[in-house]
Design an enzyme around this catalytic site. Structure first.
Site, PDB file in Angstrom:
ATOM      1  N   HIS A 127       0.848  -1.193   0.000  1.00 54.15           N
ATOM      2  CA  HIS A 127       0.000   0.000   0.000  1.00 54.15           C
ATOM      3  C   HIS A 127       0.880   1.237   0.000  1.00 54.15           C
ATOM      4  CE1 HIS A 127      -3.759  -2.111   0.439  1.00 54.15           C
ATOM      5  NE2 HIS A 127      -3.187  -2.887   1.342  1.00 54.15           N
ATOM      6  N   LYS A 128       1.135   1.709  -1.214  1.00 53.97           N
ATOM      7  CA  LYS A 128       2.020   2.858  -1.368  1.00 53.97           C
ATOM      8  C   LYS A 128       1.507   4.060  -0.568  1.00 53.97           C
ATOM      9  CE  LYS A 128       3.873   5.116  -5.239  1.00 53.97           C
ATOM     10  NZ  LYS A 128       3.525   5.470  -6.596  1.00 53.97           N
ATOM     11  N   PHE A 129       0.201   4.223  -0.555  1.00 62.77           N
ATOM     12  CA  PHE A 129      -0.370   5.362   0.165  1.00 62.77           C
ATOM     13  C   PHE A 129      -0.686   5.020   1.618  1.00 62.77           C
ATOM     14  CE2 PHE A 129      -4.511   7.386   1.418  1.00 62.77           C
ATOM     15  CZ  PHE A 129      -3.971   8.608   1.791  1.00 62.77           C
ATOM     16  N   TRP A 130      -1.472   3.962   1.817  1.00 57.73           N
ATOM     17  CA  TRP A 130      -1.939   3.688   3.181  1.00 57.73           C
ATOM     18  C   TRP A 130      -0.790   3.373   4.133  1.00 57.73           C
ATOM     19  CZ3 TRP A 130      -5.945   5.716   5.150  1.00 57.73           C
ATOM     20  CH2 TRP A 130      -7.037   6.013   4.353  1.00 57.73           C
TER      21      TRP A 130
ATOM     22  N   LEU B 186     -16.620   9.343  -1.530  1.00 59.21           N
ATOM     23  CA  LEU B 186     -15.398   9.440  -2.336  1.00 59.21           C
ATOM     24  C   LEU B 186     -15.727   8.935  -3.741  1.00 59.21           C
ATOM     25  CD1 LEU B 186     -12.329   9.429  -2.980  1.00 59.21           C
ATOM     26  CD2 LEU B 186     -12.208   7.201  -1.857  1.00 59.21           C
ATOM     27  N   CYS B 187     -15.499   9.762  -4.712  1.00 61.19           N
ATOM     28  CA  CYS B 187     -15.838   9.349  -6.084  1.00 61.19           C
ATOM     29  C   CYS B 187     -14.957  10.053  -7.110  1.00 61.19           C
ATOM     30  CB  CYS B 187     -17.299   9.677  -6.371  1.00 61.19           C
ATOM     31  SG  CYS B 187     -17.836   9.075  -7.981  1.00 61.19           S
TER      32      CYS B 187
ATOM     33  N   ARG C  95      -3.866   7.499  -9.161  1.00 63.55           N
ATOM     34  CA  ARG C  95      -3.449   7.889  -7.808  1.00 63.55           C
ATOM     35  C   ARG C  95      -4.049   9.237  -7.379  1.00 63.55           C
ATOM     36  NH1 ARG C  95      -1.756   3.389  -5.739  1.00 63.55           N
ATOM     37  NH2 ARG C  95      -1.114   4.620  -3.959  1.00 63.55           N
TER      38      ARG C  95
ATOM     39  N   LEU D 289     -24.136   6.015   6.060  1.00 61.26           N
ATOM     40  CA  LEU D 289     -25.041   6.070   4.906  1.00 61.26           C
ATOM     41  C   LEU D 289     -24.335   5.627   3.627  1.00 61.26           C
ATOM     42  CD1 LEU D 289     -26.579   9.562   5.690  1.00 61.26           C
ATOM     43  CD2 LEU D 289     -27.490   7.336   6.309  1.00 61.26           C
TER      44      LEU D 289
HETATM   45  C1  COA Z   1     -12.828   4.456  -5.061  1.00 65.44           C
HETATM   46  C2  COA Z   1     -12.110   5.200  -6.152  1.00 65.44           C
HETATM   47  C3  COA Z   1     -12.122   6.681  -5.856  1.00 65.44           C
HETATM   48  C4  COA Z   1     -10.688   4.661  -6.212  1.00 65.44           C
HETATM   49  O1  COA Z   1     -10.050   5.171  -7.350  1.00 65.44           O
HETATM   50  P1  COA Z   1      -8.836   4.401  -8.085  1.00 65.44           P
HETATM   51  O2  COA Z   1      -8.629   5.106  -9.370  1.00 65.44           O
HETATM   52  O3  COA Z   1      -9.149   2.966  -8.112  1.00 65.44           O
HETATM   53  O4  COA Z   1      -7.611   4.542  -7.108  1.00 65.44           O
HETATM   54  P2  COA Z   1      -6.376   5.556  -7.224  1.00 65.44           P
HETATM   55  O5  COA Z   1      -5.432   5.140  -8.293  1.00 65.44           O
HETATM   56  O6  COA Z   1      -6.899   6.947  -7.344  1.00 65.44           O
HETATM   57  O7  COA Z   1      -5.703   5.399  -5.790  1.00 65.44           O
HETATM   58  C5  COA Z   1      -5.266   4.167  -5.315  1.00 65.44           C
HETATM   59  C6  COA Z   1      -5.090   4.216  -3.821  1.00 65.44           C
HETATM   60  O8  COA Z   1      -6.333   4.571  -3.200  1.00 65.44           O
HETATM   61  C7  COA Z   1      -6.721   3.550  -2.284  1.00 65.44           C
HETATM   62  N1  COA Z   1      -8.181   3.424  -2.341  1.00 65.44           N
HETATM   63  C8  COA Z   1      -8.924   2.965  -3.359  1.00 65.44           C
HETATM   64  N2  COA Z   1     -10.233   3.006  -3.041  1.00 65.44           N
HETATM   65  C9  COA Z   1     -10.293   3.494  -1.789  1.00 65.44           C
HETATM   66  C10 COA Z   1     -11.360   3.761  -0.914  1.00 65.44           C
HETATM   67  N3  COA Z   1     -12.632   3.523  -1.257  1.00 65.44           N
HETATM   68  N4  COA Z   1     -11.080   4.289   0.307  1.00 65.44           N
HETATM   69  C11 COA Z   1      -9.805   4.519   0.678  1.00 65.44           C
HETATM   70  N5  COA Z   1      -8.741   4.262  -0.117  1.00 65.44           N
HETATM   71  C12 COA Z   1      -8.986   3.756  -1.333  1.00 65.44           C
HETATM   72  C13 COA Z   1      -6.032   2.325  -2.799  1.00 65.44           C
HETATM   73  O9  COA Z   1      -5.949   1.331  -1.790  1.00 65.44           O
HETATM   74  C14 COA Z   1      -4.714   2.879  -3.255  1.00 65.44           C
HETATM   75  O10 COA Z   1      -3.866   3.127  -2.157  1.00 65.44           O
HETATM   76  P3  COA Z   1      -2.680   2.061  -1.737  1.00 65.44           P
HETATM   77  O11 COA Z   1      -1.730   2.028  -2.880  1.00 65.44           O
HETATM   78  O12 COA Z   1      -2.107   2.568  -0.485  1.00 65.44           O
HETATM   79  O13 COA Z   1      -3.399   0.749  -1.549  1.00 65.44           O
HETATM   80  C15 COA Z   1     -12.789   4.980  -7.536  1.00 65.44           C
HETATM   81  O14 COA Z   1     -12.647   3.637  -7.892  1.00 65.44           O
HETATM   82  C16 COA Z   1     -14.254   5.320  -7.561  1.00 65.44           C
HETATM   83  O15 COA Z   1     -14.638   6.475  -7.661  1.00 65.44           O
HETATM   84  N6  COA Z   1     -15.083   4.265  -7.465  1.00 65.44           N
HETATM   85  C17 COA Z   1     -16.539   4.412  -7.447  1.00 65.44           C
HETATM   86  C18 COA Z   1     -17.014   4.956  -6.147  1.00 65.44           C
HETATM   87  C19 COA Z   1     -16.477   4.212  -4.942  1.00 65.44           C
HETATM   88  O16 COA Z   1     -16.354   3.010  -4.940  1.00 65.44           O
HETATM   89  N7  COA Z   1     -16.193   4.980  -3.896  1.00 65.44           N
HETATM   90  C20 COA Z   1     -15.674   4.463  -2.658  1.00 65.44           C
HETATM   91  C21 COA Z   1     -16.773   4.237  -1.732  1.00 65.44           C
HETATM   92  S1  COA Z   1     -16.125   3.632  -0.222  1.00 65.44           S
END
Ligand code: COA
Length: 490
Positions: free
Chosen positions: A53-56, A187-188, A197, A490
């Site tokens: 988990h590069k970020f977490w 988050l969206c 990222r 919610l």
């Molecule tokens: C969730 C969403 C924002 C993730 O976007 P993404 O393009 O897949 O991820 P990114 O490349 O921007 O970022 C990746 C990082 O975000 C983290 N991440 C992905 N989804 C996450 C979430 N829901 N909450 C927290 N962190 C999340 C990943 O674990 C990764 O971090 P890491 O390398 O430490 O593991 C996107 O898929 C989305 O909008 N999905 C539809 C809505 C949704 O599912 N929202 C979340 C509701 S909980």
């Protein structure tokens, strides 16, 4: 009328003629997927062990491998000079940060559009959450909300809203510690911005703004596994409209005769049964707050604390098409509220027609097939409830004798109290199902949190394939079993 009554009797006789086993099978078929769910959970846990988990890994959350044995923050509050002053840089000059003004109908419509087109979908992309504008306004404007925490990203040129994350303030008690926190939600990212990222940036930016208000803890829920959940809850579903659920692919395909039997088995009474049940009114707010705070605190390990009547007024007073709350008024003491329950509306858009096979696996229709007959599945979600939990239970002398020790006596009293609570919750939630059916909901959902497992089986809920994980930011907490979770997100 006589014909209708005869028909109904015939249906009932047919249903009774079904073997209990067959009935159990049919009810099980309501599950979103029958049970690859458990193995899915195990698979995710296996994968998480190897994940990088590069970020977490840079954030104040426990590592996935960590065994948490003591509750407490990962870092102390930051001094003002330790908090970054300027917003984080966006990856491209073509984007800009914005605040989505929840008081502007136009901006809420923009947020609604971003979410309806890009928010959470099921794994097979057959359904997508469809939070209404009214719902979003409710969720984002609780008392004390901070406008600056409704963080958006726009395309600089077109001004289109392309990303969003929100925080709202609340008090959360984890075991015996109450903390002022932010609840992170919605988050969206627009589909075109995925895998770039952007998520870490959105999270860091909302965190920065929250830190500036002197708050250093947050709570959030995510379906997927990240480092490291404090609790994992499973979804349960109670069908109210089996035919529509089957036709949308939400539940398994059945033969016409099995569907008829299932429909009969799931039929609910014509009206609620609890005497004194009525919609909550403004004048009930004070009593509901006391009842709910006490119920949550006495029974669960992670709960919200409603410090003011204004919060209860906001979260629970019925709102058209958003939230329904019913109270029970004691007939012997008019005006005294003994119980309440609430549920909210969260429809899902049907993206494509599909079916679910016997194995429970969803099969989206192939390209070129007709569009879905239904636009959405209307789902009600159980929200908060509260009931009496301080029953006076006295053991008979023979029960006392059988117990042999004070410890066993205490356990017996506790279990008898729980039986009374269970009975009461079963009848309250049975009424909630009737009311939800009458409000045209197709399915009633809940998690296996709170005391929900006391009524799920009796009221014919089936376990689904979805899980919701609870996370805390900058607070290590020993794991909390799902029936000890008392906080609904919610
Ligand atoms: C969730 C969403 C924002 C993730 O976007 P993404 O393009 O897949 O991820 P990114 O490349 O921007 O970022 C990746 C990082 O975000 C983290 N991440 C992905 N989804 C996450 C979430 N829901 N909450 C927290 N962190 C999340 C990943 O674990 C990764 O971090 P890491 O390398 O430490 O593991 C996107 O898929 C989305 O909008 N999905 C539809 C809505 C949704 O599912 N929202 C979340 C509701 S909980």
């Amino acid at each position: 009328m006589a014909d209708k009554a005869r028909e109904e009797r015939k249906d009932e006789q047919q249903a009774m003629a079904m073997s209990a086993e067959k009935l159990r099978d049919l009810i099980r078929q309501l599950d979103i997927k029958v049970d690859p769910a458990q193995s899915k959970l195990e698979r995710e846990e296996e994968e998480e062990k190897k994940a990088v988990h590069k970020f977490w890994s840079t954030q104040p959350v426990p590592k996935s491998s960590e065994q948490v044995t003591k509750d407490g923050p990962l870092h102390p509050p930051l001094a003002p000079e330790e908090i970054r002053q300027e917003p984080y840089d966006l990856p491209s000059g073509a984007m800009e940060w914005c605040v989505v003004d929840v008081e502007s109908a136009d901006e809420m419509k923009e947020l609604y559009t971003l979410l309806i087109e890009n928010y959470v979908e099921d794994a097979d992309s057959m359904f997508r959450f469809n939070y209404s504008v009214e719902f979003l306004t409710w969720a984002l404007m609780p008392p004390g909300y901070v406008p600056d925490w409704h963080v958006g990203v726009r395309d600089k040129e077109t001004k289109q809203l392309i990303a969003f994350i929100s925080g709202v303030p609340l008090d959360i008690m984890v075991r015996d510690k109450t903390m002022h926190m932010a609840e992170i939600n919605f988050l969206c990212l627009h589909k075109d911005l995925r895998d770039q990222r952007m998520t870490p940036l959105l999270i860091k930016e909302v965190t920065r703004r929250i830190h500036h208000k002197g708050i250093f803890q947050a709570v959030y829920t995510v379906g997927k596994l990240l480092p490291k959940p404090v609790s994992t809850c499973r979804y349960f579903h109670r069908s109210l409209n089996p035919k529509k659920l089957m036709e949308t692919g939400f539940s398994q395909k059945l033969s016409a005769s099995d569907l008829a039997k299932l429909t009969t088995a799931l039929r609910l009474p014509p009206t609620p049964s609890t005497p004194g049940l009525r919609l909550m009114r403004k004048g009930d707010v004070g009593q509901v707050r006391k009842l709910l705070n006490r119920f949550l605190k006495n029974r669960y390990e992670i709960v919200p604390v409603f410090k003011t009547d204004a919060e209860i007024l906001h979260w629970l007073l019925p709102r058209d098409k958003v939230v329904w709350t019913y109270v029970v008024e004691d007939k012997d003491h008019p005006g005294r509220i003994t119980d309440f329950f609430s549920f909210y509306s969260l429809p899902s858009t049907v993206l494509k027609r599909g079916t679910r096979g016997k194995d429970g696996v969803k099969k989206p229709a192939s390209a070129g097939k007709p569009q879905p007959a239904y636009k959405s599945v209307n789902a009600a979600y159980l929200f908060y409830y509260g009931t009496k939990e301080d029953y006076e239970v006295t053991l008979t002398s023979s029960e006392k004798e059988a117990c042999e020790s004070a410890k066993k006596e205490k356990a017996l009293v506790k279990s008898k109290k729980n039986d009374l609570i269970k009975e009461r919750l079963q009848s309250l939630v049975a009424d909630a199902l009737v009311l939800a059916r009458d409000a045209s909901f197709d399915v009633f959902n809940c998690l296996d949190m709170m005391d929900n497992l006391m009524f799920t089986s009796k009221l014919k809920f089936g376990p689904g394939d979805g899980y919701l994980r609870y996370y805390l930011y900058n607070y290590r907490a020993r794991p909390i079993e799902s029936p000890k979770v008392g906080f609904v997100m919610l």
